[in-house]
Design an enzyme around this catalytic site. Structure first.
Site, short mmCIF file in Angstrom:
data_model
loop_
_atom_site.label_atom_id
_atom_site.label_comp_id
_atom_site.label_asym_id
_atom_site.label_seq_id
_atom_site.Cartn_x
_atom_site.Cartn_y
_atom_site.Cartn_z
N THR A 314 30.78 -4.83 -6.22
CA THR A 314 29.43 -4.70 -5.67
C THR A 314 29.44 -3.78 -4.46
O THR A 314 28.56 -2.92 -4.31
CB THR A 314 28.87 -6.08 -5.27
OG1 THR A 314 28.79 -6.91 -6.43
CG2 THR A 314 27.48 -5.95 -4.64
N TRP A 317 29.96 -0.23 -5.69
CA TRP A 317 28.78 0.29 -6.37
C TRP A 317 27.82 0.93 -5.36
O TRP A 317 27.17 1.93 -5.66
CB TRP A 317 28.05 -0.83 -7.12
CG TRP A 317 26.88 -0.35 -7.93
CD1 TRP A 317 26.89 0.10 -9.21
CD2 TRP A 317 25.50 -0.26 -7.50
NE1 TRP A 317 25.62 0.46 -9.62
CE2 TRP A 317 24.75 0.25 -8.58
CE3 TRP A 317 24.85 -0.56 -6.31
CZ2 TRP A 317 23.37 0.45 -8.50
CZ3 TRP A 317 23.49 -0.35 -6.22
CH2 TRP A 317 22.77 0.14 -7.31
N HIS A 318 27.76 0.36 -4.17
CA HIS A 318 26.83 0.88 -3.16
C HIS A 318 27.29 2.19 -2.56
O HIS A 318 26.47 2.93 -2.01
CB HIS A 318 26.62 -0.16 -2.05
CG HIS A 318 25.68 -1.26 -2.45
ND1 HIS A 318 26.09 -2.37 -3.16
CD2 HIS A 318 24.35 -1.43 -2.24
CE1 HIS A 318 25.05 -3.17 -3.36
NE2 HIS A 318 23.99 -2.63 -2.82
N GLY A 319 28.57 2.49 -2.62
CA GLY A 319 29.02 3.75 -2.05
C GLY A 319 30.53 3.90 -2.12
O GLY A 319 31.27 2.91 -2.19
#
Length: 372
Positions: A314, A317-319
Site C-alpha cells: 500500500t 502503491w502511493h509512490g
C-alpha cells in the site's frame, strides 16, 4: 500535461456533455471512449499506446479465461495477466527507485532511466486487474464488446485520481444506464462541491504547506505543527475533491461510481480511518490481496504477516520512495496494535479520547508521507 482547468471546465467538459446527450444511446459508449482517449492523449501522446495495449491484452485475457477448460490453464492465463500488468506498472513506476536503492546499498553508479510515469497507470492497472480476477473467479462475465471494455478502462472522470472503479461496480451500467434530470443535477452539485474543495481549500492551504516545507529543518515546533496540519487538510481536500468531481461527472453521464471518502477525520481509531479514507483502494487490497493471502483465517501470526505484505505494498502503491514504504509500515504497526489490544482500550474511553488519538497519529503519518 493534461488539460488546464480553464480548458477542461469551459471547453472539454461542456462539449462532451452536449455531444454525449445528442448521440443515440447505441453510440454513447463509443463517443465516451473517443473523448477519454483524447483527454488522455492530450497529456500522454506516447503513453496512450501503453493504455491501448493494456486494454487489448486484458480484454483478450478475459475472453480466454472465460473460455478456458481446466483449472491449470485458467490459472496460467491469470498468472500471465497479473505478471504483464504489474510488470508494466513496476517498470515505469519503480525502475529508478530500484536503481537508486541498489546504488545506495552497493555503492554502484548505475544511471537512472528517468522514465516519465504514465498518468493514471496505478489506477487503470488496478481496474483491469480486478476485471480479469473477477472473470477468473466467476463473479462477472467477460465483456465481449471491446468498445464497452475500453470505455470502462479509459473513462476520463476517474482516470487520473480515482476512485478505483472495479468492473463489477458498473458492469450493468455499461450496457444500459438511465440519466434523469434529478441524477444530472445531483451530479452537477457533487462536481461543484469537489471543485470547491480543490480550488478554494486544497490549493490555498497547500500554499501554506509549501512555505513551511521550504524552510527545511529551520523552523520552530509551532511552525512544524502548523505545516503538518496544513498538509493534513490539503491532501484531504485535494484528493476527496478530485473524487467528488469524478463521482459528479459520472452522475452526469449516468454512472454510479463508488464513494472514496466518508469523513475520515471523524474517526476514533486508525482502523476506522482506513475504512473511511480512499475506500476503493482499501477494498481492492482487501479483495485481491489480503483475503487471497489468507486474511485472518490462518491464525494471528499469519494474519500479521498478511497485513505486513498488504501495508508495505500500500505504501509503495502511493509512490516510489522509502518514505512511502515507511508510511505503510507505520500504519501496519498501529493497526496490528489495535487488533491485539488498543481497540479494546479505546472502546472503554470517552469518544473524544479516540478522536484525539486518531487525529494525532494521522497527522504524524502525513508527515512521514510528505517528507521525502
Amino acid at each position: 500535461m493534461v488539460f488546464s482547468s480553464t480548458v477542461f471546465l469551459c471547453g472539454f467538459l461542456p462539449a462532451v456533455l452536449i455531444i454525449y446527450y445528442l448521440c443515440p444511446l447505441c453510440v454513447r459508449n463509443l463517443f465516451l471512449l473517443v473523448a477519454s482517449l483524447i483527454f488522455y492523449a492530450w497529456g500522454e501522446p506516447v503513453y496512450v499506446l501503453i493504455m491501448l495495449f493494456t486494454i487489448l491484452f486484458d480484454y483478450g485475457a478475459g475472453l480466454l479465461i472465460e473460455k478456458a477448460e481446466g483449472g491449470a490453464k485458467r490459472k496460467a492465463l491469470l498468472a500471465l495477466t497479473v505478471i504483464v500488468n504489474l510488470g508494466i506498472l513496476c517498470f515505469f513506476k519503480y525502475t529508478d527507485f530500484a536503481i537508486e536503492t541498489a546504488n545506495s546499498l552497493f555503492g554502484t553508479a548505475v544511471s537512472y532511466m528517468r522514465l516519465a510515469l504514465p498518468i493514471g497507470i496505478s489506477f487503470y492497472t488496478f481496474q483491469t486487474l480486478s476485471y480479469v480476477v473477477d472473470v477468473y473467479r466467476g463473479n462477472v462475465r467477460a465483456q465481449h464488446r471491446i468498445v464497452d471494455f475500453a470505455m470502462y478502462v479509459t473513462m476520463f472522470p476517474q482516470l487520473i485520481a480515482g476512485p478505483i472503479v472495479r468492473y463489477s461496480d458498473i458492469e450493468h451500467q455499461l450496457s444500459g444506464r438511465e440519466v434523469t434530470a434529478e441524477r444530472f443535477s445531483k451530479g452537477v452539485f457533487r462536481f461543484i462541491i469537489g471543485l470547491g474543495k480543490k480550488v478554494l481549500l486544497a490549493n490555498q492551504i497547500g500554499l501554506l504547506w509549501d512555505e513551511v516545507y521550504a524552510l527545511g529543518g529551520d523552523m520552530s515546533a509551532l511552525t512544524a505543527w502548523l505545516g503538518a496540519l496544513a498538509f493534513t487538510f490539503q491532501i484531504y481536500f485535494d484528493f476527496s475533491g478530485y473524487s467528488d468531481m469524478a463521482v459528479g461527472i459520472g452522475g452526469m453521464l449516468g454512472f454510479d461510481f463508488p464513494e472514496n471518502f466518508r469523513y475520515p477525520y471523524e474517526s476514533k481509531s486508525i482502523t476506522e480511518f482506513w475504512r473511511r479514507w480512499h475506500m476503493t483502494l482499501g477494498t481492492w487490497f482487501r479483495e485481491y490481496l489480503y483475503i487471497p493471502l489468507g486474511g485472518n483465517r490462518k491464525g494471528i501470526a499469519r494474519q500479521i504477516l498478511n497485513l505486513l505484505i498488504v501495508w508495505s505494498l500500500t505504501g509503495l502503491w502511493h509512490g516510489a520512495g522509502w518514505n512511502f514504504v515507511l508510511w505503510g509500515l507505520y500504519f501496519f504497526v498501529i493497526l496490528v496494535a489495535e487488533k491485539l489490544f488498543l481497540l479494546m482500550l479505546l472502546q472503554r474511553c470517552p469518544k473524544w479520547v479516540g478522536h484525539v488519538y486518531a487525529l494525532l497519529l494521522i497527522i504524524l503519518g502525513w508527515v512521514i508521507f510528505a517528507c521525502d
